[in-house]
Design a protein around this motif. Structure first.
Motif, PDB file in Angstrom:
ATOM      1  N   VAL B 529       1.203  -1.292   0.067  1.00 12.77           N
ATOM      2  CA  VAL B 529       0.011   0.216  -0.118  1.00 12.77           C
ATOM      3  C   VAL B 529       0.656   1.065   0.088  1.00 12.77           C
ATOM      4  O   VAL B 529       2.029   1.473   0.191  1.00 12.77           O
ATOM      5  CB  VAL B 529      -0.786   0.007   1.092  1.00 12.77           C
ATOM      6  N   GLN B 530       0.658   2.192  -0.518  1.00  8.53           N
ATOM      7  CA  GLN B 530       0.949   3.361  -0.726  1.00  8.53           C
ATOM      8  C   GLN B 530       0.134   4.592  -0.122  1.00  8.53           C
ATOM      9  O   GLN B 530      -0.457   4.520  -1.273  1.00  8.53           O
ATOM     10  CB  GLN B 530       2.134   3.677  -1.423  1.00  8.53           C
ATOM     11  N   LEU B 541      -4.798   6.014  -0.124  1.00  8.35           N
ATOM     12  CA  LEU B 541      -4.575   4.477  -0.472  1.00  8.35           C
ATOM     13  C   LEU B 541      -4.614   4.122  -1.702  1.00  8.35           C
ATOM     14  O   LEU B 541      -5.744   4.237  -1.781  1.00  8.35           O
ATOM     15  CB  LEU B 541      -4.525   3.870   0.600  1.00  8.35           C
ATOM     16  N   ILE B 542      -3.560   3.434  -2.338  1.00  6.66           N
ATOM     17  CA  ILE B 542      -4.082   3.256  -3.578  1.00  6.66           C
ATOM     18  C   ILE B 542      -2.995   2.331  -2.907  1.00  6.66           C
ATOM     19  O   ILE B 542      -1.789   2.015  -2.246  1.00  6.66           O
ATOM     20  CB  ILE B 542      -2.774   3.619  -5.003  1.00  6.66           C
ATOM     21  N   GLU B 580      -8.272   2.054  -4.475  1.00  8.46           N
ATOM     22  CA  GLU B 580      -7.945   2.907  -4.007  1.00  8.46           C
ATOM     23  C   GLU B 580      -9.096   3.098  -2.270  1.00  8.46           C
ATOM     24  O   GLU B 580     -10.175   2.528  -2.285  1.00  8.46           O
ATOM     25  CB  GLU B 580      -8.453   3.524  -4.845  1.00  8.46           C
ATOM     26  N   TYR B 581      -8.593   4.216  -1.403  1.00  4.10           N
ATOM     27  CA  TYR B 581      -9.316   3.787  -0.310  1.00  4.10           C
ATOM     28  C   TYR B 581      -9.106   5.244   0.431  1.00  4.10           C
ATOM     29  O   TYR B 581      -7.733   4.961   0.454  1.00  4.10           O
ATOM     30  CB  TYR B 581      -9.265   2.913   0.618  1.00  4.10           C
ATOM     31  N   THR B 582     -10.280   5.859   1.294  1.00  5.57           N
ATOM     32  CA  THR B 582      -9.543   6.999   1.602  1.00  5.57           C
ATOM     33  C   THR B 582      -9.549   7.070   2.861  1.00  5.57           C
ATOM     34  O   THR B 582     -10.187   6.450   3.965  1.00  5.57           O
ATOM     35  CB  THR B 582     -10.256   8.300   0.919  1.00  5.57           C
ATOM     36  N   SER B 606      -0.076 -10.082   5.221  1.00  5.39           N
ATOM     37  CA  SER B 606      -0.257  -8.904   5.404  1.00  5.39           C
ATOM     38  C   SER B 606       0.987  -7.975   4.499  1.00  5.39           C
ATOM     39  O   SER B 606       1.586  -8.944   3.936  1.00  5.39           O
ATOM     40  CB  SER B 606       0.688  -8.446   6.811  1.00  5.39           C
ATOM     41  N   GLY B 607       1.032  -6.882   3.573  1.00  3.20           N
ATOM     42  CA  GLY B 607       2.384  -6.408   3.240  1.00  3.20           C
ATOM     43  C   GLY B 607       2.450  -5.485   4.151  1.00  3.20           C
ATOM     44  O   GLY B 607       2.816  -5.701   5.693  1.00  3.20           O
ATOM     45  N   PRO B 608       3.752  -5.159   2.987  1.00  2.00           N
ATOM     46  CA  PRO B 608       4.668  -4.637   3.865  1.00  2.00           C
ATOM     47  C   PRO B 608       3.983  -3.150   4.444  1.00  2.00           C
ATOM     48  O   PRO B 608       3.100  -2.313   4.109  1.00  2.00           O
ATOM     49  CB  PRO B 608       5.806  -3.645   2.796  1.00  2.00           C
ATOM     50  N   VAL B 609       4.861  -2.125   5.923  1.00  3.53           N
ATOM     51  CA  VAL B 609       3.950  -0.739   6.913  1.00  3.53           C
ATOM     52  C   VAL B 609       4.597  -0.057   6.071  1.00  3.53           C
ATOM     53  O   VAL B 609       5.753  -0.458   4.759  1.00  3.53           O
ATOM     54  CB  VAL B 609       4.357  -1.159   7.770  1.00  3.53           C
ATOM     55  N   PHE B 610       3.816   0.940   5.897  1.00  2.00           N
ATOM     56  CA  PHE B 610       3.796   2.038   4.903  1.00  2.00           C
ATOM     57  C   PHE B 610       3.289   3.558   5.614  1.00  2.00           C
ATOM     58  O   PHE B 610       2.790   3.348   6.408  1.00  2.00           O
ATOM     59  CB  PHE B 610       2.865   1.921   3.213  1.00  2.00           C
TER      60      PHE B 610
END
Lengths: 201, 920
Positions: B529-530, B541-542, B580-582, B606-610
């Protein structure tokens, strides 16, 4: 093993016989019949095996000396053609008398062959088996006779015959022994077949 | 239990025949003995022993039987158990032999209480044998004529004593030899086996405490035989394709036993045995023909036997032998399917494909396939026939309805036709409620049929992957089926796209598709996510959706986890179709950590932490501040400009007063001839004499504005004329600067600049004295500013006038000159003489000195004769191009300078004089 070759004690025959039911007699006759079938086949094989190991002239195909009595062994009372003409009791009586001594004679023969042909183990085995079979048949005949009320022959008298002097005579005596064994096996088989028809299962 | 009885003693105790009392003649004689000697006792029974003293010993001492003490090992038996029968006999009684041990000794207390041992016995304890139970016998065939009868029994409890088991047997005629077990106590084997004679068998167990006999069993040994299995089995093909003939040899003589058989068989690559009905093989035989076998199939056979009447035991199974049935026509046509690619509007490429028949259907080796393609009306294509060895065929056909039939052929013949209708369009109903899910470790597909007219279904499936194309596999199912297992190598964790096509008699239905996994596991990775945009209270977020290979299952939802460094974690579930999420309601200027988890049916990853930081100001806040400020600023400026504009006269009067331009004065119009002459001479003369530091030109009147630059030339010409014609009007600016500058500073004449510079067109000229300190009279250099600003002549007038009002001063404004000539009037006079120019006023000389000192850095263009030529072009270049009218004059000036040869000579002495100045 010695037991098989020892003379049969007639007292045993008498004492071990107990009255059997009709069905049990039929079963016993059938069983004895099976034994005579086996005995008949074995006696043929025994003769063949015997002559095979005795060398000339016994193993020649046309060796057929005249019948000769074996000391101590009762000869068939009648020719084969009239054997079945005897009554059941008579046949049984004769059979019992013959098979009372056959095991002992076969035992003697086994001992002689162990000396004469020590390597003929098959022959030894067959002689041993023949003595055992005859002993078994004697026991079965005793049971049947006891059940059927057939009178038993007197106990055999001790064999007084002198031992044959020569090896040939021993072999010849053995040959006649085998022939007689086969003859009695056939007669016992015929007698039991006939008896079996009278006592069907 | 047996361990509990370990105390039972079997050891033999050597009786102590000691009689210390009666030693005579060197012989040791026993003084007594115990009865019974070495008894074997039953555990738990009672026991009585007598100790009898010898009469002879009594004579030696005064001993009596009541002095006897019984001991077990070293412990004394209680006196209560003693009974003195007479003087020589003592009796001891034990009610339970369990308390006994070896040795049991008889002792006597002689004189002086010395205990003397009289005799001891060993006691053996044990149990009588139990009746052997469960006697059973079996006759094993060892070879054609050899049999071994083995009888087994349960020997019963342990007796703690040596025990003998004998297997007894008896015929009607009498007993047979016993069979003695070798090394065991529960079985015995004998080879004295005679069939057809009843045998009575029992077991006798005997030990020191007794004998027990099992039940007698009576049997004919032929009824308990386990024969050897048939051998030399042969399998040969029979005339019929579905038959195989077995033959074998029995190992038991028929005179001994008639046999029945069991025959079992299986397909060689299967492990499931089938059996010939036992009633078919219940009679004695040495061969059997097996029927109803599949053609062209390898079968494995084996058989066993037992006595025909069922008495006895089955033999072991014989060794296995295999045989192959002969070929037959294929029993069914190969499953047929097609793939159609359309590359032009009215033509198809039809890939026909069919599956190989399995062994049981092929009934032989398939040699070829015959394919017929028949076009249906309205097409009028003839019947096409193909014969192929492979299992596919590609045809180019025009659009239409076709009937394709395939038959498989082996050596014997052809299979029934497999027919596939390829309709022009799929017009019939599709299946409904298509579902696919794992079941029993396989992938199960089920559906609801649209109606009952379906002849068959074709299930297509392929593995969906990013890395490879969807390679379609397929299978055919009966029209009656409503579900099927996928018959293929279905891999776990992979997505399969499954399509079910219903086939009708004369048409097809559209395929319905679904996706399924055989097995799922958590996704291989989580989404990365970023932020796309970060605001004050929200962040967009996308992320990239997981690829099919990464999903490992059906992604059900994503969870966005975000938190501040110290705050609680907040989780938001997001539909997997979103990318995408706001995030809203965030705190401003805060560091957030956000992470995404992907969930499938089997777990999450889980993905990486941003991390991101929200902004301090919201969108438009800065603008809201900056724009009004700017507007206010602009407004202020505007007002100021307007004000200035309105008051420009006033301002001009204060800041920028009108200065009269001498060149525009009416005096300059006078006698144009002479001034020119003078101009040249004066100019030449002024080179060495003067230099200017600051020059300002001030518009004097509107007329003078014509051109500031003209002043350059005017400075050359007009003032000189003025000088010559009227000294009173000549501009004294050069003189004034020469006068003022030395007074003010050596480096620069700021003051004069401030007083004189009223316009931007100020020309600077600086002269630096190089050899100030070391007194080296290096060549004095005049530097002339390259500024193009016009010189202001008129302003100097008031000062010039007192200085002498020399007409040469305007020229000095242009040419920075060494003022040293002013310092030494002699030199000036030299110049004057050479140039016939009126010498400048003394004051001007002073100024020139000052200027000389200042303008060290200035160009030396005019310092030496050879460089003089350069000086003029530079000068010309310095002239504003607007003053066209001056150029000719400039040329004439340059011409003059070039023509006058004395000028370089006149310069040179200046440098010398300069050196003379320094001591000053």
């Amino acid at each position: 093993f010695v037991n098989f070759l020892s003379p049969i004690n007639c007292n045993n025959l008498l004492s071990s016989s107990s009255p059997l039911s009709q069905q049990e007699v039929a079963v016993k006759i059938k069983q004895t019949h099976n034994l005579t079938v086996l005995l008949k086949q074995c006696s043929e094989q025994l003769l063949a095996e015997y002559v095979h190991h005795q060398g000339e002239p016994f193993n020649s195909p046309d060796f057929n000396p005249p019948a000769m009595a074996v000391p101590g062994l009762p000869s068939p009372p009648v020719p084969p053609e009239t054997w079945l003409a005897l009554s059941d009791g008579e046949r049984l009586w004769h059979l019992a008398k013959a098979y009372a001594v056959l095991p002992g004679l076969l035992g003697s023969m086994w001992r002689q062959q162990v000396e004469l042909n020590p390597l003929a183990s098959e022959l030894h085995q067959q002689l041993e088996a023949a003595a055992r079979q005859c002993r078994g048949l004697a026991g079965n005949l005793g049971s049947i006779m006891g059940s059927l009320g057939v009178p038993r022959p007197p106990p055999p008298s001790p064999v007084l015959g002198t031992a044959p002097a020569s090896t040939f005579l021993i072999k010849l005596s053995g040959y006649h022994m085998c022939r007689l064994h086969q003859d009695w096996a056939t007669r016992s088989h015929d007698a039991l077949v006939l008896l079996g028809t009278k006592y069907p299962l | 239990m047996s361990s509990g009885w370990n105390w039972v003693i079997n050891a033999l105790y050597i009786p102590l025949g000691i009689c210390s009392l009666g030693v005579s003649g060197g012989l040791v004689q026993s003084c007594g003995y115990i009865i019974p000697e070495s008894p074997v006792l039953t555990l738990g029974s009672s026991f009585t022993a007598l100790c009898i003293l010898n009469e002879s010993c009594l004579d030696f001492g005064n001993i009596h039987a009541n002095q006897i003490i019984w001991k077990i090992k070293n412990s004394v038996v209680p006196k209560e158990q003693y009974h003195v029968i007479n003087r020589t006999v003592s009796r001891v009684t034990f009610s339970d032999t369990s308390t006994l041990a070896t040795p049991l000794t008889c002792n006597i207390l002689a004189d002086g209480q010395i205990e003397q041992n009289i005799y001891g016995i060993a006691v053996t304890l044990g149990l009588p044998p139990e009746k052997p139970e469960n006697l059973t016998c079996i006759v094993h065939q060892k070879s054609k004529r050899e049999y071994i009868m083995t009888c087994t029994w349960n020997p019963g409890r342990h007796t703690f004593l040596p025990i003998d088991f004998h297997l007894k047997s008896e015929w009607a005629l009498g007993a047979l030899p016993d069979c003695k077990p070798q090394g065991v106590n529960n079985s015995c084997s004998t080879d004295d086996v005679q069939f057809f004679v009843n045998l009575e068998v029992w077991v006798e167990a005997k030990n020191a405490l007794g004998m027990a006999e099992s039940e007698h069993i009576d049997f004919d040994p032929v009824d308990i035989v386990k024969p050897l299995p048939p051998h030399k089995l042969l399998v040969s093909s029979a005339e019929q394709p579905a038959f195989l003939k077995l033959s074998w040899e029995n190992q038991i003589r028929e005179v001994e036993m008639e046999l029945k058989f069991n025959i079992r068989y299986r397909i060689s690559d299967s492990s499931d045995w089938m059996e010939i009905p036992p009633e078919d093989t219940a009679s004695p035989r040495t061969s059997f023909t097996v029927q109803s076998l599949k053609p062209y199939t390898e079968y494995v056979f084996s058989l066993r036997c037992m006595k025909k009447d069922g008495k006895g035991y089955w033999s072991d199974w014989s060794e296995e032998k295999s045989g192959v049935t002969s070929e037959a026509k294929p029993s069914k046509g190969p499953p047929l399917w097609r793939k159609i690619t359309s590359h032009s509007p009215n033509s198809w490429t039809v890939h026909l494909m069919w599956q190989e028949l399995n062994r049981s259907e092929a009934n032989g080796k398939i040699l070829r396939y015959d394919v017929t393609v028949k076009a249906k009306p309205p097409l009028s294509r003839r019947l096409d026939k193909y014969s192929v060895n492979s299992t596919n065929l590609t045809l180019n056909l025009t659009n239409g309805t076709y009937e394709v039939a395939v038959t498989a052929h082996n050596r014997i013949g052809g299979s029934p036709r497999s027919v596939l209708l390829i309709p022009a369009s799929n017009s019939k109903a599709s299946v409904k409620d298509l579902k696919a899910f794992p079941k029993d470790g396989m992938l199960w597909v089920e559906w609801t049929p649209p109606n009952s007219n379906i002849t068959k279904y074709v299930i297509e499936w392929c593995l969906v992957s990013d890395s490879s194309d969807c390679i379609t596999e397929w299978q055919q199912e009966l029209g009656t089926s409503q579900g099927a297992f996928l018959k293929g190598d279905i891999k776990p964790f992979k997505c399969y796209l499954i399509t079910v096509h219903p086939l009708y008699n004369n048409s097809q239905g559209n395929g319905q598709s679904t996706k399924a996994y055989l097995q799922q596991k958590p996704p291989a990775k989580g989404p990365t996510v970023q932020t796309k945009k970060v605001g004050k209270a929200e962040a967009v977020l996308i992320w990239k959706p997981l690829t099919v290979d990464e999903q490992n299952g059906f992604i059900r939802y994503y969870t966005i986890l975000y938190k501040t460094i110290s705050g609680n974690e907040t989780a938001v579930n997001v539909d997997p179709s979103k990318t995408e999420y706001t995030l809203s309601s965030l705190s401003s200027d805060t560091l957030y950590m956000v992470q995404m988890k992907a969930y499938n049916d089997n777990g999450s990853t889980s993905g990486p932490v941003f991390t991101f930081t929200t902004q301090k100001f919201g969108k438009g806040e800065i603008e809201a501040i900056v724009v009004p400020v700017c507007l206010a600023f602009l407004l202020t400026i505007l007002l100021a400009v307007l004000f200035c504009f309105n008051k420009r006269d006033l301002i001009k009067k204060h800041i920028w007063p009108n200065v009269p331009d001498p060149s525009k004065s009416n005096i300059a119009q006078w006698s144009p001839q002479t001034p020119t002459k003078h101009n040249f001479s004066s100019k030449d003369q002024m080179y060495p004499e003067r230099s200017f530091t600051d020059v300002s030109v001030v518009e004097i009147e509107v007329d003078d504005k014509k051109s500031f630059s003209e002043q350059d030339l005017k400075a050359f010409s007009v003032p000189k004329k003025e000088k010559n014609t009227s000294e009173g009007h000549s501009s004294g600016i050069g003189g004034s600067s020469c006068m003022s500058s030395p007074r003010q500073s050596v480096s620069d004449s700021d003051e004069s600049e401030s007083t004189q510079n009223t316009s931007s067109t100020v020309q600077y000229s600086t002269v630096v004295l190089n050899g100030y300190r070391d007194q080296i009279p290096s060549a004095q250099v005049f530097s002339r500013s390259e500024s193009t600003q016009p010189l202001l002549d008129a302003e100097e007038k008031p000062e010039d006038n007192p200085g002498g009002g020399d007409s040469a001063t305007p020229q000095q404004q242009y040419f920075k000159q060494n003022c040293s000539q002013a310092e030494s009037n002699i030199d000036v006079s030299h110049f004057e003489r050479a140039k016939q120019v009126t010498s400048p006023v003394n004051e001007e000389d002073l100024v020139g000195l000052a200027q000389l000192q200042i303008s060290g850095h200035s160009s030396q263009l005019c310092a030496s004769g050879p460089e003089k030529n350069k000086c003029e072009p530079t000068l010309a270049g310095a002239l504003p191009p607007s003053s066209e009218g001056h150029i000719p004059r400039l040329e004439t000036m340059g011409l003059h300078t070039a023509t006058v040869d004395e000028i370089p000579q006149s310069y040179m002495p200046q440098t010398v004089r300069q050196g003379g100045y320094m001591p000053q």
